[in-house]
Design a protein around this motif. Structure first.
Motif, PDB file in Angstrom:
ATOM      1  N   CYS A 128       0.776  -1.116   0.157  1.00 23.07           N
ATOM      2  CA  CYS A 128       0.112   0.026   0.195  1.00 23.07           C
ATOM      3  C   CYS A 128       1.040   1.375   0.148  1.00 23.07           C
ATOM      4  O   CYS A 128       2.100   1.203   0.347  1.00 23.07           O
ATOM      5  CB  CYS A 128      -0.746  -0.010   1.162  1.00 23.07           C
ATOM      6  N   ASN A 129       0.268   2.275  -0.454  1.00 21.95           N
ATOM      7  CA  ASN A 129       1.034   3.551  -0.387  1.00 21.95           C
ATOM      8  C   ASN A 129      -0.016   4.744   0.059  1.00 21.95           C
ATOM      9  O   ASN A 129      -1.285   4.518   0.024  1.00 21.95           O
ATOM     10  CB  ASN A 129       1.689   3.897  -1.703  1.00 21.95           C
ATOM     11  N   GLY A 130       0.584   5.755   0.675  1.00 19.10           N
ATOM     12  CA  GLY A 130      -0.050   6.885   1.130  1.00 19.10           C
ATOM     13  C   GLY A 130       0.664   8.019   1.542  1.00 19.10           C
ATOM     14  O   GLY A 130       2.023   7.928   1.690  1.00 19.10           O
ATOM     15  N   ASN A 131       0.155   9.180   1.832  1.00 20.22           N
ATOM     16  CA  ASN A 131       0.952  10.203   2.473  1.00 20.22           C
ATOM     17  C   ASN A 131       0.883   9.995   3.953  1.00 20.22           C
ATOM     18  O   ASN A 131      -0.002  10.280   4.527  1.00 20.22           O
ATOM     19  CB  ASN A 131       0.495  11.603   2.145  1.00 20.22           C
ATOM     20  N   TYR A 132       1.950   9.292   4.665  1.00 18.35           N
ATOM     21  CA  TYR A 132       1.935   8.971   6.148  1.00 18.35           C
ATOM     22  C   TYR A 132       2.708  10.093   6.769  1.00 18.35           C
ATOM     23  O   TYR A 132       2.804   9.975   8.039  1.00 18.35           O
ATOM     24  CB  TYR A 132       2.642   7.503   6.382  1.00 18.35           C
ATOM     25  N   GLY A 133       2.823  11.266   6.022  1.00 13.66           N
ATOM     26  CA  GLY A 133       3.366  12.300   7.006  1.00 13.66           C
ATOM     27  C   GLY A 133       4.925  12.346   7.107  1.00 13.66           C
ATOM     28  O   GLY A 133       5.753  11.509   6.467  1.00 13.66           O
ATOM     29  N   GLU A 134       5.207  13.187   7.732  1.00 13.76           N
ATOM     30  CA  GLU A 134       6.889  13.302   8.032  1.00 13.76           C
ATOM     31  C   GLU A 134       7.373  12.189   9.193  1.00 13.76           C
ATOM     32  O   GLU A 134       7.653  12.930  10.165  1.00 13.76           O
ATOM     33  CB  GLU A 134       7.270  14.727   8.573  1.00 13.76           C
ATOM     34  N   SER A 160       1.594  -9.767   6.188  1.00 16.53           N
ATOM     35  CA  SER A 160       2.611  -8.952   6.236  1.00 16.53           C
ATOM     36  C   SER A 160       1.800  -7.654   5.472  1.00 16.53           C
ATOM     37  O   SER A 160       1.340  -8.196   4.319  1.00 16.53           O
ATOM     38  CB  SER A 160       3.709  -9.667   5.654  1.00 16.53           C
ATOM     39  N   ILE A 161       2.368  -6.564   5.667  1.00 15.75           N
ATOM     40  CA  ILE A 161       2.153  -5.472   5.083  1.00 15.75           C
ATOM     41  C   ILE A 161       3.263  -4.491   4.529  1.00 15.75           C
ATOM     42  O   ILE A 161       4.282  -4.540   5.463  1.00 15.75           O
ATOM     43  CB  ILE A 161       0.945  -4.456   5.510  1.00 15.75           C
ATOM     44  N   SER A 162       3.313  -4.013   3.457  1.00 15.06           N
ATOM     45  CA  SER A 162       4.398  -3.013   2.980  1.00 15.06           C
ATOM     46  C   SER A 162       3.871  -1.880   2.745  1.00 15.06           C
ATOM     47  O   SER A 162       2.902  -1.726   1.949  1.00 15.06           O
ATOM     48  CB  SER A 162       5.300  -3.592   1.945  1.00 15.06           C
ATOM     49  N   LYS A 163       4.185  -0.694   3.192  1.00 11.61           N
ATOM     50  CA  LYS A 163       3.751   0.607   3.253  1.00 11.61           C
ATOM     51  C   LYS A 163       4.590   1.457   2.467  1.00 11.61           C
ATOM     52  O   LYS A 163       5.912   1.532   3.257  1.00 11.61           O
ATOM     53  CB  LYS A 163       3.294   1.108   4.607  1.00 11.61           C
ATOM     54  N   TYR A 164       4.531   2.264   1.760  1.00  7.08           N
ATOM     55  CA  TYR A 164       5.252   3.123   0.945  1.00  7.08           C
ATOM     56  C   TYR A 164       4.861   4.622   1.020  1.00  7.08           C
ATOM     57  O   TYR A 164       3.583   4.974   0.913  1.00  7.08           O
ATOM     58  CB  TYR A 164       5.170   2.924  -0.635  1.00  7.08           C
ATOM     59  N   ASN A 165       5.690   5.319   1.776  1.00 11.55           N
ATOM     60  CA  ASN A 165       5.019   6.822   2.300  1.00 11.55           C
ATOM     61  C   ASN A 165       5.455   7.842   1.261  1.00 11.55           C
ATOM     62  O   ASN A 165       6.441   8.331   0.979  1.00 11.55           O
ATOM     63  CB  ASN A 165       6.030   7.176   3.456  1.00 11.55           C
ATOM     64  N   ASP A 166       4.440   8.143   0.436  1.00 10.00           N
ATOM     65  CA  ASP A 166       4.488   9.313  -0.503  1.00 10.00           C
ATOM     66  C   ASP A 166       4.802  10.597   0.096  1.00 10.00           C
ATOM     67  O   ASP A 166       5.380  11.252  -0.875  1.00 10.00           O
ATOM     68  CB  ASP A 166       3.062   9.608  -1.068  1.00 10.00           C
ATOM     69  N   TYR A 167       4.896  10.840   1.140  1.00  9.46           N
ATOM     70  CA  TYR A 167       5.466  12.249   1.819  1.00  9.46           C
ATOM     71  C   TYR A 167       6.749  12.496   1.489  1.00  9.46           C
ATOM     72  O   TYR A 167       7.276  13.455   0.671  1.00  9.46           O
ATOM     73  CB  TYR A 167       5.251  12.298   3.295  1.00  9.46           C
ATOM     74  N   TRP A 168       7.632  11.417   1.534  1.00  8.14           N
ATOM     75  CA  TRP A 168       9.127  11.539   1.345  1.00  8.14           C
ATOM     76  C   TRP A 168       9.255  11.371  -0.234  1.00  8.14           C
ATOM     77  O   TRP A 168      10.199  12.081  -0.772  1.00  8.14           O
ATOM     78  CB  TRP A 168       9.857  10.585   1.872  1.00  8.14           C
ATOM     79  N   ILE A 169       8.402  10.672  -1.100  1.00  5.20           N
ATOM     80  CA  ILE A 169       8.851  10.241  -2.379  1.00  5.20           C
ATOM     81  C   ILE A 169       8.432  11.705  -3.091  1.00  5.20           C
ATOM     82  O   ILE A 169       8.986  11.914  -4.165  1.00  5.20           O
ATOM     83  CB  ILE A 169       7.933   9.134  -2.990  1.00  5.20           C
ATOM     84  N   ASN A 170       7.220  12.428  -2.717  1.00  9.81           N
ATOM     85  CA  ASN A 170       7.127  13.474  -3.232  1.00  9.81           C
ATOM     86  C   ASN A 170       7.688  14.810  -3.043  1.00  9.81           C
ATOM     87  O   ASN A 170       7.450  15.941  -3.372  1.00  9.81           O
ATOM     88  CB  ASN A 170       5.470  14.004  -2.999  1.00  9.81           C
ATOM     89  N   VAL A 171       8.553  14.809  -2.042  1.00 11.92           N
ATOM     90  CA  VAL A 171       9.471  15.843  -1.469  1.00 11.92           C
ATOM     91  C   VAL A 171      10.488  16.282  -2.751  1.00 11.92           C
ATOM     92  O   VAL A 171      11.333  15.237  -3.098  1.00 11.92           O
ATOM     93  CB  VAL A 171      10.190  15.577  -0.355  1.00 11.92           C
ATOM     94  N   ALA A 172      10.409  17.497  -2.914  1.00 13.76           N
ATOM     95  CA  ALA A 172      11.333  17.792  -4.353  1.00 13.76           C
ATOM     96  C   ALA A 172      12.838  18.123  -3.735  1.00 13.76           C
ATOM     97  O   ALA A 172      13.236  19.083  -3.646  1.00 13.76           O
ATOM     98  CB  ALA A 172      10.916  19.010  -4.913  1.00 13.76           C
ATOM     99  N   ASP A 173      13.536  17.085  -3.691  1.00 13.40           N
ATOM    100  CA  ASP A 173      14.751  17.105  -3.470  1.00 13.40           C
ATOM    101  C   ASP A 173      15.603  15.814  -4.034  1.00 13.40           C
ATOM    102  O   ASP A 173      15.041  15.122  -4.586  1.00 13.40           O
ATOM    103  CB  ASP A 173      15.298  17.218  -1.663  1.00 13.40           C
TER     104      ASP A 173
END
Length: 164
Positions: free
Chosen positions: A98-104, A124-137
């Protein structure tokens, strides 16, 4: 910041980070007798932004294997597309992604596995944090997204960190 983490809990217990000293053992999926290799049903509950990376790394992990003496496939995967689920509710006997914006948070991705008393994975669950993926750095490139996917899928199969 942690790039990724793996957690596990025995039924009824609270989650305990397995990356702490002494908690970094390999976990196992139960296998049907006589089947050989690890067989995992993988649920894709990711939104469309993650699908190409997910598909690529499922293919890479499920590439098959032959050592010349037998044809046991050490990792046999079946994938099912399910509804996008940022909450990532676990499903017994399956690895859900799953993915989502899980914050900082301090993680880009994490894996949580529920185990029984013998360290067999129940779900088992694997979560992908869009907050960090979407940060422009410069640290959040397509390569980082691929690394995170590959890394968390590895934890989903039961693999621990080996560099700690």
């Amino acid at each position: 910041m942690l790039v990724a983490g793996i957690f596990y809990a025995s039924s009824g217990d609270t989650l305990v980070p397995s990356d702490k000293p002494g908690r970094n053992e390999t976990l196992l999926w139960r296998q049907p007798t006589g089947q050989g290799g690890v067989q995992v049903e993988v649920l894709n509950a990711l939104d469309d932004t993650w699908i190409p990376v997910f598909d690529e790394y499922i293919r890479r992990w499920d590439g098959g294997y032959s050592n010349g003496t037998n044809d046991i496939d050490p990792l046999s995967l079946s994938v099912q597309r399910v509804a996008v689920d940022p909450q990532c509710e676990p499903i017994m006997g399956k690895l859900k992604n799953c993915n989502g914006n899980y914050g900082e948070t301090d993680w880009r991705g994490l894996n949580i596995a529920l185990t029984d008393e013998n360290n067999y994975i129940q779900n088992s669950i694997s979560k992908y944090n869009d907050y960090w993926i979407n940060v422009a750095d410069t640290q959040n490139t397509d390569a980082q997204k691929k690394y995170t996917m590959c890394h968390e899928l590895g934890h989903g199969w039961g693999l621990p960190h080996t560099d700690e």
